[in-house]
Design a protein around this motif. Sequence first.
Motif, PDB file in Angstrom:
ATOM      1  N   LEU A 200       0.837  -1.211   0.000  1.00 24.92           N
ATOM      2  CA  LEU A 200       0.000   0.000   0.000  1.00 24.92           C
ATOM      3  C   LEU A 200       0.869   1.257   0.000  1.00 24.92           C
ATOM      4  O   LEU A 200       0.578   2.226  -0.711  1.00 24.92           O
ATOM      5  CB  LEU A 200      -0.924   0.003   1.218  1.00 24.92           C
ATOM      6  CG  LEU A 200      -2.167  -0.870   1.140  1.00 24.92           C
ATOM      7  CD1 LEU A 200      -2.846  -0.965   2.502  1.00 24.92           C
ATOM      8  CD2 LEU A 200      -3.156  -0.312   0.113  1.00 24.92           C
TER       9      LEU A 200
ATOM     10  N   TYR B 153      -7.695  -6.619  -0.323  1.00 25.10           N
ATOM     11  CA  TYR B 153      -6.666  -5.947  -1.120  1.00 25.10           C
ATOM     12  C   TYR B 153      -6.382  -6.829  -2.335  1.00 25.10           C
ATOM     13  O   TYR B 153      -5.631  -7.800  -2.255  1.00 25.10           O
ATOM     14  CB  TYR B 153      -5.432  -5.734  -0.249  1.00 25.10           C
ATOM     15  CG  TYR B 153      -4.313  -4.917  -0.850  1.00 25.10           C
ATOM     16  CD1 TYR B 153      -4.446  -4.242  -2.069  1.00 25.10           C
ATOM     17  CD2 TYR B 153      -3.103  -4.804  -0.173  1.00 25.10           C
ATOM     18  CE1 TYR B 153      -3.414  -3.496  -2.594  1.00 25.10           C
ATOM     19  CE2 TYR B 153      -2.055  -4.050  -0.681  1.00 25.10           C
ATOM     20  CZ  TYR B 153      -2.218  -3.408  -1.896  1.00 25.10           C
ATOM     21  OH  TYR B 153      -1.179  -2.668  -2.417  1.00 25.10           O
TER      22      TYR B 153
ATOM     23  N   THR C  72      -5.174  -1.180  -8.338  1.00 29.95           N
ATOM     24  CA  THR C  72      -4.129  -1.259  -7.313  1.00 29.95           C
ATOM     25  C   THR C  72      -2.734  -1.402  -7.931  1.00 29.95           C
ATOM     26  O   THR C  72      -1.788  -1.779  -7.239  1.00 29.95           O
ATOM     27  CB  THR C  72      -4.376  -2.449  -6.366  1.00 29.95           C
ATOM     28  OG1 THR C  72      -4.335  -3.673  -7.124  1.00 29.95           O
ATOM     29  CG2 THR C  72      -5.714  -2.338  -5.672  1.00 29.95           C
TER      30      THR C  72
ATOM     31  N   GLY D  12      -1.322  -6.140  -4.205  1.00 31.34           N
ATOM     32  CA  GLY D  12      -2.426  -6.751  -3.481  1.00 31.34           C
ATOM     33  C   GLY D  12      -2.105  -8.178  -3.093  1.00 31.34           C
ATOM     34  O   GLY D  12      -1.109  -8.763  -3.525  1.00 31.34           O
TER      35      GLY D  12
END
Length: 306
Positions: free
Chosen positions: A125, A260, A266, A270
């Motif tokens: 992240l 995630y 993303t 993830g």
Amino acid sequence: MEGAISSGRPNTRIAVVTGGNKGIGFEVCRQLGSHGVTVVLTARDETRGAEAVEKLRSLGVADLIFHQLDITDTSSIATLVDFLKIRFGKLDILVNNAAIGGVEFLQELDASEEKFAGMDSDQMLEWMVKNVREPIDGAKKGLQTNYYGTKHVTEALLPLLQSSSDGRIVTISSQFGLLRLISNEEVRQEFSDIDNLTEERLDELLDKFLEDFEADALEARGWPTGYSAYKVAKAAMNAYSRMLARRHPALRVNCAHPGYVRTGLTMSSGVLTPEEGARNVVKVALLPDGGPTGKYFAQGEEASFV
């Protein structure tokens, strides 16, 4: 563009999935179809949507149809509503999946997972946030799509959902929408106070967010940073869903964080596949009759909005 479906069974549940041509949305369509639900897969791009339907049919999903939908275009929404009225006369499940990041990537997307080797979810992240920039135009478009677009689709489809014996709305949420990410105590309390919060006040809060964004004052005013518009839009959508659940107690209105998931949104980071993430959404969409409403589910389990 529309296609034929093979089933005309009167008791078949009908589902609409927004942004169904790829990623989590595609997998939600596949998994709902495998549960005997007739799925209307929607996407902005007709070619990609039609290709997704053909791919799903090759995977054995028979009761499937494509219909074009741009959730930011009122005429596109109205066309979908008219089609559903004529074809089915009801809607049983709405999965609000379509969303954008509202950011610009600072490097090319790489589908390989090698660059994330050894990283845990927090590190991924952090990497993702560091590798984007967030222009004001992107922030505005993010709010228009992720909050207002989703809201307008939901409102337009409400009469059809109310024609169902057990209408359900599942809006894809995110850990980025949790209220703990808003450090401004007054704003956080307003998002939480569902008894008194109004749509008009939500609009004012989102306008204030954009004002502070343009003034480069997000951190100073206690707004989240890094995917800031995405986070605020998801928090607003969580609040709106809770308001909607109170207003329409006969419907099941819930928010679902799939986890995630490795998708384009993303940047291929993830810890879950789209199939795994979609399973967490479909679980909420297919909760037993009379199940919970106005709730937030994280990876399939009821959790806190905070």
